[in-house]
Design an enzyme around this catalytic site. Structure first.
Site, PDB file in Angstrom:
ATOM      1  N   GLY A  80      50.778  10.739 -34.752  1.00 32.99           N
ATOM      2  CA  GLY A  80      50.661   9.432 -35.378  1.00 32.99           C
ATOM      3  C   GLY A  80      50.340   9.558 -36.854  1.00 32.99           C
ATOM      4  N   CYS A 136      49.666  17.109 -32.301  1.00 34.05           N
ATOM      5  CA  CYS A 136      49.392  16.778 -33.700  1.00 34.05           C
ATOM      6  C   CYS A 136      48.180  15.845 -33.804  1.00 34.05           C
ATOM      7  CB  CYS A 136      50.643  16.189 -34.350  1.00 34.05           C
ATOM      8  SG  CYS A 136      50.598  16.218 -36.159  1.00 34.05           S
ATOM      9  N   TYR A 137      48.375  14.573 -34.145  1.00 36.31           N
ATOM     10  CA  TYR A 137      47.237  13.654 -34.187  1.00 36.31           C
ATOM     11  C   TYR A 137      46.541  13.600 -32.829  1.00 36.31           C
ATOM     12  CZ  TYR A 137      44.449   9.421 -34.611  1.00 36.31           C
ATOM     13  OH  TYR A 137      43.398   8.528 -34.611  1.00 36.31           O
ATOM     14  N   HIS A 155      54.877  19.905 -33.356  1.00 37.79           N
ATOM     15  CA  HIS A 155      55.597  18.949 -32.513  1.00 37.79           C
ATOM     16  C   HIS A 155      56.563  19.698 -31.580  1.00 37.79           C
ATOM     17  CE1 HIS A 155      54.352  15.107 -34.332  1.00 37.79           C
ATOM     18  NE2 HIS A 155      54.232  15.816 -35.445  1.00 37.79           N
ATOM     19  N   GLU A 203      58.299  18.406 -29.265  1.00 43.81           N
ATOM     20  CA  GLU A 203      59.372  17.516 -28.800  1.00 43.81           C
ATOM     21  C   GLU A 203      60.620  17.554 -29.665  1.00 43.81           C
ATOM     22  OE1 GLU A 203      56.529  14.857 -31.257  1.00 43.81           O
ATOM     23  OE2 GLU A 203      56.472  16.693 -30.060  1.00 43.81           O
ATOM     24  N   SER A 251      79.810  -6.807 -24.121  1.00 45.09           N
ATOM     25  CA  SER A 251      80.440  -6.438 -25.391  1.00 45.09           C
ATOM     26  C   SER A 251      81.503  -5.370 -25.225  1.00 45.09           C
ATOM     27  CB  SER A 251      79.382  -5.912 -26.363  1.00 45.09           C
ATOM     28  OG  SER A 251      78.880  -4.662 -25.924  1.00 45.09           O
ATOM     29  N   ASP A 299      75.875  -0.027 -23.022  1.00 49.22           N
ATOM     30  CA  ASP A 299      74.723  -0.680 -22.396  1.00 49.22           C
ATOM     31  C   ASP A 299      75.143  -1.894 -21.565  1.00 49.22           C
ATOM     32  OD1 ASP A 299      73.361   1.215 -23.866  1.00 49.22           O
ATOM     33  OD2 ASP A 299      72.799  -0.188 -25.456  1.00 49.22           O
ATOM     34  N   LYS A 348      69.246   6.038 -24.190  1.00 54.67           N
ATOM     35  CA  LYS A 348      70.702   5.897 -24.298  1.00 54.67           C
ATOM     36  C   LYS A 348      71.450   6.934 -23.465  1.00 54.67           C
ATOM     37  CE  LYS A 348      74.152   3.763 -26.463  1.00 54.67           C
ATOM     38  NZ  LYS A 348      74.295   2.301 -26.564  1.00 54.67           N
TER      39      LYS A 348
END
Length: 515
Positions: free
Chosen positions: A54, A81-82, A171, A173, A225, A229, A371
Site C-alpha cells: 500500500g 511490502c506495507y 512483491h 505477485e 455488446s 464479458d 478477465k
C-alpha cells in the site's frame, strides 16, 4: 473453514495481482479493504491471510492496520511490502524511514531457510525480486528472524515458523519476481494447507445454480455488446433460466467491421437467445457531431447508450432483473480504501451507470472473476473461440480511435485499416500471442505520391501489446517484413490513407488502460 485465503487490501496497485497469482494456483481468494476485513474474516473463514502492499507509511498518524482479529485467529499470515511493515509494527517491532529506498528490480540474498522458501530457495541463494518501498523494518517482534537481506534492508524477508507468520519486503505477485508465484503457492498450499482444488468447471455449475436461485421465475434483461464479458453473462444466464432472459444489443455505429452481424448470428442464430437489436448509429453520430475532446466523447456515448438501452428495456416490460458483466476488478475498485466508494455501476459498455429509475435488481454472475477467468468460463460454456479469445475492445469503440471529430468517412477508413491489420495478424498465427491490437486514425494528413499522382491523405497508427495481467504491457516485436506487408496492404487497399506507422510505446505499472 473455507478452502481459500483472504487478502486484506491496503491500497496497492498490485493487490489484484496477488489474487490472480493465488487463483492461478487453484486456490480461491477474496480481496477485502482493511477497514472492512474484521467482519469478512469471520464470514469468509479462510485458511490463511495475506496483507497487501500500500502507499501509506506505518510512521503516519492513523495509518491503516490489519485488525487484531487476524493475529488472534492463529491463522497463517503473509505480509507483502506495507503488509510486512504493519505486521511488524503491530506485533511490537519497529519501522523507520529509509535513507536507501528501493524501487524496481532488485536482488535479495537468502540467509536462512524457512517454510516459505522450502523447495524453492536455500540459504546462500541470490534471487531477483521487485521492490517498491521507502520505509524499512529495523527491529523484529519477538519470535521473528531474518531469512533474506537486500542492499536496502537486512529484513527483506522475515519468518516466524512457529506462529506461521511471514513477511517479504518485495512483491512476489508481479512478473518481475520470477519465483513469486511459487512463493505464494508455498504459503497457500504448504503453510495454509489449501488443497488447490478450485477450478472453473465447479464455478460454472455454482454460478448457474446461484443465478437460478436469485432470479426464480423473474425476467432478466442483459445488455449484449459482443465482447467477452457480456457474451459469457448471456450464455451462462441462458443455461440457467432459458427464455426468461432477453438480450438487448445497441449498434452504436462505432463497432469494428462485421461485429454487429456476428452478434446476431451467434446469439440469435446459434444460441436462439431472445435478442433485441437497435441500430442507433445515426443517433450516436448525431450526438458526436463537432465534438473532438475524447472525454466529452466518452460522456456523450455513455449518456446516449443509457438513454437508448432504457428505451428498449421499457418496450419489453415486466423485467425485474438487469444482468451486467461486472468483473472482480470493478468490485475491488469500487470499495478500495485508496479510491473510496463508487456509486456508479458500469454498464456493459464500460461508459456509464444505468439510472436508478429503472428499478431493477442486478444479476452479476462474473463479479468474482478476473478477465482471464471469464475467458476460461466462456470455454467451459462452449462459446466460440472467436468471441472468447477476442482482444479487449473499449466501450466507446472506434470513437476514441479517431482523434478529433468522429465522422462516417473517418470511421470507414479506420474499419478497413483495422480489419486488414487483424486479418494479417491472424494469418501470421499471432493473434493469441498478442493481448490487444488495433489501428488508430491520426488527426493529421501527409503529402505523398501514389503512381503519378500527389496525395494528401490520413496517417494510420498501428498498436499491438503483450501483457500477462492487463496492468503492465509492452509493444509486440513484429519483424519489419510483417509491418511492411500490413502497411503496403492498407495504403493500397484503403483509399484515403497514405502513411502507416507502428507505435512502440510500453505501458508501465499504474498507467491507464490501453485503448
Amino acid at each position: 473453514m473455507t478452502d481459500g485465503v483472504l487478502i486484506i487490501d491496503f491500497g496497492s496497485q498490485f493487490t489484484q495481482l496477488i489474487a490472480r497469482r493465488v487463483r492461478e494456483n487453484g486456490v480461491y481468494c477474496e480481496i477485502i479493504p482493511y477497514d472492512k476485513s474484521e467482519a469478512a474474516l469471520e464470514q469468509f473463514a479462510p485458511r490463511g491471510v495475506i496483507l497487501s502492499g500500500g502507499p501509506a507509511s506505518v510512521l503516519m498518524a492513523d495509518t491503516p492496520q490489519a485488525p487484531n482479529a487476524v493475529f488472534e485467529s492463529k491463522l497463517p499470515v503473509l505480509g507483502v511490502c506495507y503488509g510486512e511493515q504493519t505486521m511488524v509494527a503491530q506485533l511490537g517491532g519497529e519501522v523507520e524511514k529509509s535513507d536507501h529506498r528501493e524501487f524496481g528490480r532488485a536482488f535479495i540474498d537468502v540467509t536462512d531457510d524457512c517454510e516459505l522458501f522450502r523447495g524453492l530457495w536455500a540459504s546462500g541463494d541470490r534471487e531477483q525480486v521487485w521492490m517498491s518501498h521507502g520505509d524499512r523494518v529495523i527491529e523484529l517482534p519477538n519470535g521473528f528472524r531474518s531469512v533474506a537481506v537486500s542492499d536496502g534492508t537486512k529484513f527483506a524477508a522475515i519468518a516466524d515458523d512457529e506462529r506461521r507468520y511471514y513477511g517479504v519486503q518485495f512483491h512476489p505477485e508481479v512478473v518481475h519476481t520470477p519465483q513469486g508465484g511459487a512463493l505464494l503457492k508455498n504459503f497457500t498450499h504448504r503453510i495454509a494447507g489449501c488443497t488447490g482444488a478450485w477450478n472453473m468447471a465447479a464455478f460454472r455449475d455454482a454460478a448457474i445454480a446461484r443465478a437460478r436461485d436469485q432470479v426464480g421465475g423473474g425476467h432478466v434483461i442483459c445488455g449484449l455488446s459482443g465482447g467477452v464479458d457480456s457474451s459469457v453473462v448471456a450464455v451462462l444466464l441462458h443455461e440457467a433460466i432459458g427464455d426468461q432472459l432477453t438480450c438487448i444489443f445497441v449498434d452504436t455505429g462505432l463497432l469494428r467491421a462485421g461485429e454487429a452481424e456476428e452478434v446476431e448470428e451467434v446469439f440469435r442464430g446459434h444460441y436462439n437467445i431472445p435478442l433485441v437489436v437497435r441500430n442507433a448509429s445515426d443517433e450516436f453520430l448525431g450526438q458526436l457531431k463537432g465534438v473532438s475532446d475524447p472525454e466529452q466523447k466518452r460522456k456523450i456515448i455513455g449518456r446516449t447508450f443509457i438513454e437508448i438501452f432504457e428505451e428498449e428495456a421499457g418496450k419489453i416490460g415486466g423485467a425485474e432483473f438487469l444482468a451486467q458483466g461486472t468483473l472482480y476488478p470493478d468490485v475491488i475498485e469500487s470499495v478500495s480504501p485508496a479510491g473510496g466508494p463508487s456509486s456508479t455501476i458500469k454498464s456493459h459498455h464500460n461508459v456509464g451507470g444505468l439510472p436508478e429509475r429503472m428499478n431493477m435488481d442486478l444479476v452479476e454472475p462474473l463479479r468474482e472473476l478476473f478477465k482471464d477467468e471469464v475467458r476460461e468460463l466462456g470455454r467451459e460454456l462452449g462459446i466460440p473461440e472467436s468471441l472468447v479469445g477476442r482482444h479487449p475492445f473499449p466501450g466507446p469503440g472506434l470513437a476514441i480511435r479517431v482523434p478529433g471529430e468522429v465522422i462516417p468517412e473517418k470511421l470507414e477508413l479506420l474499419r478497413k485499416a483495422d480489419s486488414i491489420y487483424l486479418e494479417e495478424i491472424r494469418l501470421a498465427g499471432l493473434y493469441d500471442a498478442i493481448w490487444q491490437a488495433f489501428a488508430v486514425l491520426l488527426p493529421v494528413r501527409t503529402v505523398g505520391v501514389m503512381g503519378d499522382e500527389r496525395t494528401y491523405d490520413y496517417v494510420c497508427a498501428l498498436r499491438a501489446v503483450t501483457s500477462t495481467d492487463g496492468m503492465t504491457a509492452d509493444f509486440y516485436p513484429f519483424d519489419m517484413e510483417f509491418i511492411g506487408n500490413v502497411a503496403s496492404r492498407i495504403v493500397n487497399e484503403v483509399k484515403g490513407i497514405n502513411r502507416v506507422v507502428y507505435d512502440v510505446t510500453s505501458k508501465p505499472p499504474g498507467t491507464i488502460e490501453w485503448e
